[in-house]
Write a protein that holds these residues in place. Sequence first.
Motif, PDB file in Angstrom:
ATOM      1  N   GLY A   1      -5.170  -7.717 -36.672  1.00 48.06           N
ATOM      2  CA  GLY A   1      -4.002  -8.261 -36.688  1.00 48.06           C
ATOM      3  C   GLY A   1      -3.588  -9.212 -35.724  1.00 48.06           C
ATOM      4  O   GLY A   1      -2.516  -8.880 -35.062  1.00 48.06           O
TER       5      GLY A   1
ATOM      6  N   ALA B   1     -13.061  -6.123 -39.293  1.00 46.43           N
ATOM      7  CA  ALA B   1     -12.015  -5.922 -40.338  1.00 46.43           C
ATOM      8  C   ALA B   1     -10.587  -5.229 -39.667  1.00 46.43           C
ATOM      9  O   ALA B   1     -10.551  -5.127 -38.393  1.00 46.43           O
ATOM     10  CB  ALA B   1     -12.618  -4.400 -40.855  1.00 46.43           C
ATOM     11  N   ASP B   2      -9.706  -5.797 -40.588  1.00 47.53           N
ATOM     12  CA  ASP B   2      -8.369  -5.188 -40.205  1.00 47.53           C
ATOM     13  C   ASP B   2      -7.618  -5.651 -38.851  1.00 47.53           C
ATOM     14  O   ASP B   2      -7.083  -5.097 -38.181  1.00 47.53           O
ATOM     15  CB  ASP B   2      -8.282  -3.785 -40.058  1.00 47.53           C
ATOM     16  CG  ASP B   2      -8.624  -3.253 -41.534  1.00 47.53           C
ATOM     17  OD1 ASP B   2      -8.190  -3.664 -42.491  1.00 47.53           O
ATOM     18  OD2 ASP B   2      -9.642  -2.191 -41.484  1.00 47.53           O
TER      19      ASP B   2
ATOM     20  N   ARG C   1      -8.373   5.406 -40.438  1.00 52.37           N
ATOM     21  CA  ARG C   1      -6.889   5.748 -40.556  1.00 52.37           C
ATOM     22  C   ARG C   1      -6.495   6.648 -41.685  1.00 52.37           C
ATOM     23  O   ARG C   1      -5.665   7.648 -41.336  1.00 52.37           O
ATOM     24  CB  ARG C   1      -6.075   4.439 -40.899  1.00 52.37           C
ATOM     25  CG  ARG C   1      -4.660   4.579 -41.071  1.00 52.37           C
ATOM     26  CD  ARG C   1      -3.891   3.397 -41.327  1.00 52.37           C
ATOM     27  NE  ARG C   1      -4.380   2.689 -42.509  1.00 52.37           N
ATOM     28  CZ  ARG C   1      -3.835   1.640 -42.904  1.00 52.37           C
ATOM     29  NH1 ARG C   1      -2.929   1.018 -42.003  1.00 52.37           N
ATOM     30  NH2 ARG C   1      -3.989   0.969 -43.978  1.00 52.37           N
TER      31      ARG C   1
ATOM     32  N   THR D   1     -15.028   1.497 -41.700  1.00 47.65           N
ATOM     33  CA  THR D   1     -13.989   0.637 -41.549  1.00 47.65           C
ATOM     34  C   THR D   1     -12.500   1.385 -40.737  1.00 47.65           C
ATOM     35  O   THR D   1     -12.516   2.682 -40.792  1.00 47.65           O
ATOM     36  CB  THR D   1     -13.606   0.108 -42.708  1.00 47.65           C
ATOM     37  OG1 THR D   1     -12.741   1.075 -43.500  1.00 47.65           O
ATOM     38  CG2 THR D   1     -14.789  -0.659 -43.417  1.00 47.65           C
ATOM     39  N   LEU D   2     -11.739   0.544 -40.141  1.00 52.66           N
ATOM     40  CA  LEU D   2     -10.640   1.043 -39.685  1.00 52.66           C
ATOM     41  C   LEU D   2      -9.763   1.578 -40.834  1.00 52.66           C
ATOM     42  O   LEU D   2      -8.948   2.595 -40.561  1.00 52.66           O
ATOM     43  CB  LEU D   2      -9.906  -0.010 -38.994  1.00 52.66           C
ATOM     44  CG  LEU D   2     -10.561  -0.577 -37.702  1.00 52.66           C
ATOM     45  CD1 LEU D   2      -9.769  -1.557 -36.994  1.00 52.66           C
ATOM     46  CD2 LEU D   2     -10.539   0.580 -36.822  1.00 52.66           C
ATOM     47  N   SER D   3      -9.752   1.088 -41.896  1.00 53.91           N
ATOM     48  CA  SER D   3      -8.998   1.539 -42.994  1.00 53.91           C
ATOM     49  C   SER D   3      -9.081   3.108 -43.255  1.00 53.91           C
ATOM     50  O   SER D   3      -8.290   3.864 -43.680  1.00 53.91           O
ATOM     51  CB  SER D   3      -8.876   0.739 -44.174  1.00 53.91           C
ATOM     52  OG  SER D   3      -8.318  -0.490 -43.954  1.00 53.91           O
TER      53      SER D   3
ATOM     54  N   PHE E   1      -2.451  -2.628 -36.175  1.00 58.46           N
ATOM     55  CA  PHE E   1      -3.127  -2.160 -37.336  1.00 58.46           C
ATOM     56  C   PHE E   1      -2.211  -0.863 -37.862  1.00 58.46           C
ATOM     57  O   PHE E   1      -2.012  -0.322 -39.062  1.00 58.46           O
ATOM     58  CB  PHE E   1      -4.484  -1.883 -37.382  1.00 58.46           C
ATOM     59  CG  PHE E   1      -5.209  -1.194 -38.537  1.00 58.46           C
ATOM     60  CD1 PHE E   1      -5.171  -2.054 -39.834  1.00 58.46           C
ATOM     61  CD2 PHE E   1      -5.732   0.105 -38.473  1.00 58.46           C
ATOM     62  CE1 PHE E   1      -5.664  -1.440 -40.844  1.00 58.46           C
ATOM     63  CE2 PHE E   1      -6.165   0.640 -39.647  1.00 58.46           C
ATOM     64  CZ  PHE E   1      -6.199   0.082 -40.818  1.00 58.46           C
TER      65      PHE E   1
END
Length: 328
Positions: free
Chosen positions: A122, A119-120, A254, A249-251, A270
């Motif tokens: 960049g 995921a995520d 964060r 998830t990274l989202s 990210f």
Amino acid sequence: MKTQNATTPAEQALKAFIRKVDWNLCRDFLAIVEYGGIGAAARATARQQPSLSASLKRFENHIGFTLCSRSSRGIELTPSGKVVFELCRDMAGCVMAIPQHAAAAAGCIEGTLRLSMIADLGISAVDDAIIMFHKIYPSVSLHIDVAPWRDTIEAVVRGDADIGISCDNAPRDTLRYVSIGREEQQLYCHASSRILQELKSGSSDTIQYKPHMFSKYNFVLTGSDEPQELLAFRKCHGLGRHIGGQADTLSEARRLIRLGVGIGFLPTDFAASDVLTGQLVPLLPEDILPRYPIYMITRAETPDGTAASLIVNVIISRTAGKEMQKTS
């Protein structure tokens, strides 16, 4: 004297096996092994448990050997089962590749390219390759599945994905790895965190301290999405002893860091926009940050001319072009 049409019992048994066995039995056996038992496989594939159990029994009868035994931990493969499992897994990859191979032979690349990725991410080389590939092969539909890095690799191994984009600290001989960039992780806190008031010194806008100084603070973990290199870095410096939160998830990680639930690691690309707007503050010096390569992964036996091999070639050319620009 043996006549020309006479066959041995072994040859007769082999012909009977070829005539009776079918792909569905191999597929059901794969599911049982991969999901760890008949019940789990039935739930995952929306099948009835007695049906899968009967399928396994038929498969064993055709082969003439017991393939697995049940235990308190699920199922355990016999020596014969381990060999048959590897062969069935190879067969699955071949079966799933039939449409693409046929299209390649006809000079028409079409169908679906199954991509599994963390995921995520960049890394611009991935986006550039997808854009270029779509322009060259507009008849190929991209199906993208986002998963933790270990699941991404296993999807390629099983044949559920044609391409995996992931980190991997222990590359396998059965897979082909093409390095497409490196990811870097930084430790962040939210802008109004009490950590900044407790540790800030001088007038520097970016707070930089040694990692072990943050071991006493609440930490946000990313669970199965955490790369092995980052896990080793955390353990070495005692980070994550006090868990403030955990996200898949990274989202979501964060979000928790920005809400002040704890400090945590995020890829620098990210988190860059949040740093620019002042919502996140980096805490560690750049020269000690954990870094690891990101790979485009395919099965080693992926033939030339298929969509999977073609997109690998595209991304290699894009990556090579960028490297030439850097050195020129």
